[in-house]
Design a protein around this motif. Structure first.
Motif, PDB file in Angstrom:
ATOM      1  N   VAL A   1      59.954  38.052  20.333  1.00 56.47           N
ATOM      2  CA  VAL A   1      61.237  38.109  19.990  1.00 56.47           C
ATOM      3  C   VAL A   1      61.981  39.026  20.992  1.00 56.47           C
ATOM      4  O   VAL A   1      61.676  39.818  21.731  1.00 56.47           O
ATOM      5  CB  VAL A   1      61.804  38.861  18.671  1.00 56.47           C
TER       6      VAL A   1
ATOM      7  N   LEU B   1      65.559  39.692  16.007  1.00 56.29           N
ATOM      8  CA  LEU B   1      65.126  40.108  14.688  1.00 56.29           C
ATOM      9  C   LEU B   1      65.466  41.188  13.981  1.00 56.29           C
ATOM     10  O   LEU B   1      65.752  42.257  14.593  1.00 56.29           O
ATOM     11  CB  LEU B   1      63.289  40.401  14.799  1.00 56.29           C
TER      12      LEU B   1
ATOM     13  N   CYS C   1      56.909  44.994  14.656  1.00 55.07           N
ATOM     14  CA  CYS C   1      58.242  44.605  15.640  1.00 55.07           C
ATOM     15  C   CYS C   1      57.625  44.990  17.044  1.00 55.07           C
ATOM     16  O   CYS C   1      57.787  43.938  18.139  1.00 55.07           O
ATOM     17  CB  CYS C   1      59.494  45.195  15.375  1.00 55.07           C
TER      18      CYS C   1
ATOM     19  N   LEU D   1      55.658  35.392  12.878  1.00 49.71           N
ATOM     20  CA  LEU D   1      56.024  35.668  14.039  1.00 49.71           C
ATOM     21  C   LEU D   1      54.938  35.150  14.924  1.00 49.71           C
ATOM     22  O   LEU D   1      55.416  34.587  15.881  1.00 49.71           O
ATOM     23  CB  LEU D   1      56.176  37.403  14.454  1.00 49.71           C
TER      24      LEU D   1
ATOM     25  N   HIS E   1      55.420  42.523  18.423  1.00 52.39           N
ATOM     26  CA  HIS E   1      55.779  41.096  18.984  1.00 52.39           C
ATOM     27  C   HIS E   1      57.058  41.117  19.842  1.00 52.39           C
ATOM     28  O   HIS E   1      57.830  40.018  19.625  1.00 52.39           O
ATOM     29  CB  HIS E   1      56.118  40.271  17.505  1.00 52.39           C
TER      30      HIS E   1
ATOM     31  N   PHE F   1      56.805  32.175  16.422  1.00 51.76           N
ATOM     32  CA  PHE F   1      57.681  32.728  17.702  1.00 51.76           C
ATOM     33  C   PHE F   1      56.542  33.199  18.544  1.00 51.76           C
ATOM     34  O   PHE F   1      56.515  34.454  18.781  1.00 51.76           O
ATOM     35  CB  PHE F   1      58.595  33.708  17.038  1.00 51.76           C
TER      36      PHE F   1
END
Length: 337
Positions: free
Chosen positions: A214, A150, A229, A206, A232, A210
């Protein structure tokens, strides 16, 4: 070539997060180089988010007043000292140093200049943006083929290289941006899932697309985006923090929440800081990555994007810094001389 007796440069004379208030345009005498010094006529200077922090006295390296501004440039050598070896008048070089960029002429020791095939915006964009992306992803982030990466601020001067290098490494790439036009640009670089955060919710994307998280995050925005971020990251995920542009103009955010180890420990995830300045003491790593980048550029596998908005002359660097801070740019912002 007849050289002028004076030239212009941009110098910070007071600390302020308002770059325009921090700097002054100065006219100074042009002295000829002696000994191991070379005199460079700059052709292009690169604009970076960190310029604001330099002008505020809050950069990762000291910027004592008065402090000349601009940290990367390419140009032509127009005079040399009598002890210079390996370089000659007419050679084109790249420089990376606080104060080298926002000025018409720059004098430095010849060992601190890197000879380049041509003084172009594309080659100059490799110096900070390209090296940051390459070293941060491959060395700090330990990126591997098959991983999901990402990239935040993916259409910017540094993010563009992170997207392309991650794709070349065989990764699935997610990139955040602020417009549909930038999303199209990301697709042209091979980005698998552009996310326009003004029309889509990154957290929802996300979570839905996903669900395993990540593996590597290349993060330069900070604030809420940083928090998303972290939430995730996959098991063994690595978040590389290179900056936090959302907080550059204001005071640091006061965060009231659970400490970060609650989010990292169970997944064995990690947050890794990246500071390109610390790699100047590791010339072998810098040389290895720069040669690889130039090779990819020459092979047509790397496509630097230069923002089309033109800024001409030293004084225009103020407008260029403000333009970058506005988030309107796509690709590297350049000042032309």
């Amino acid at each position: 070539m007849t050289l002028p007796s004076q030239y212009q440069k941009l110098t910070a004379t007071q600390y302020s997060k308002n770059f325009r208030q921090a700097v002054q345009l100065q006219t100074v005498s042009l002295d000829m180089p002696t000994g191991e010094d070379i005199l460079i006529k700059n052709k292009y200077a690169g604009v970076n988010a960190a310029d604001v922090m330099m002008g505020a006295g809050q950069y990762l390296l000291p910027t004592p007043l008065p402090c000349d501004m601009g940290a990367e440039a390419v140009g032509e050598i127009v005079a040399i000292g009598d002890a210079v070896t390996g370089l000659a008048v007419g050679d084109t070089v790249l420089t990376n140093a606080i104060g080298c960029g926002y000025r018409e002429y720059y004098t430095t020791n010849y060992r601190r200049a890197v000879q380049i095939p041509a003084a172009t915006p594309e080659i100059m964009s490799l110096s900070i943006g390209g090296l940051t992306a390459s070293i941060a992803l491959h060395v700090t982030g330990e990126m591997k083929a098959g991983e999901t990466v990402l990239v935040t601020a993916a259409a910017g001067g540094t993010g563009q290289f992170a997207v392309q290098l991650a794709k070349l490494a065989g990764c699935t790439v997610i990139g955040t941006c602020s417009s549909d036009e930038k999303a199209d640009l990301l697709r042209s670089w091979g980005c698998d899932r552009p996310v326009n955060y003004k029309t889509e919710n990154l957290r929802d994307v996300l979570k839905k697309e996903f669900p395993k998280g990540v593996d590597v995050v290349f993060e330069s925005v900070g604030g809420e985006l940083f928090d998303i971020c972290v939430d995730h990251l996959a098991r063994f995920g690595r978040l590389i923090t290179l900056g936090f542009i959302t907080e550059y103009k204001e005071q640091p955010d006061v965060v009231t929440g659970v400490r970060i180890y609650y989010k990292l420990l169970g997944k064995m995830a990690s947050i890794r800081g990246f500071n390109l300045n610390l790699f100047w003491s590791k010339p072998q790593i810098l040389s290895e990555h720069m040669m690889k980048l130039i090779g990819l550029l020459n092979e047509g596998k790397l496509h630097p994007s230069i923002d089309p908005t033109e800024f001409h002359g030293v004084a225009s660097a103020i407008d260029a810094v403000e333009y970058l801070q506005s988030g309107k740019n796509s690709g590297k912002v350049i000042v032309r001389y």
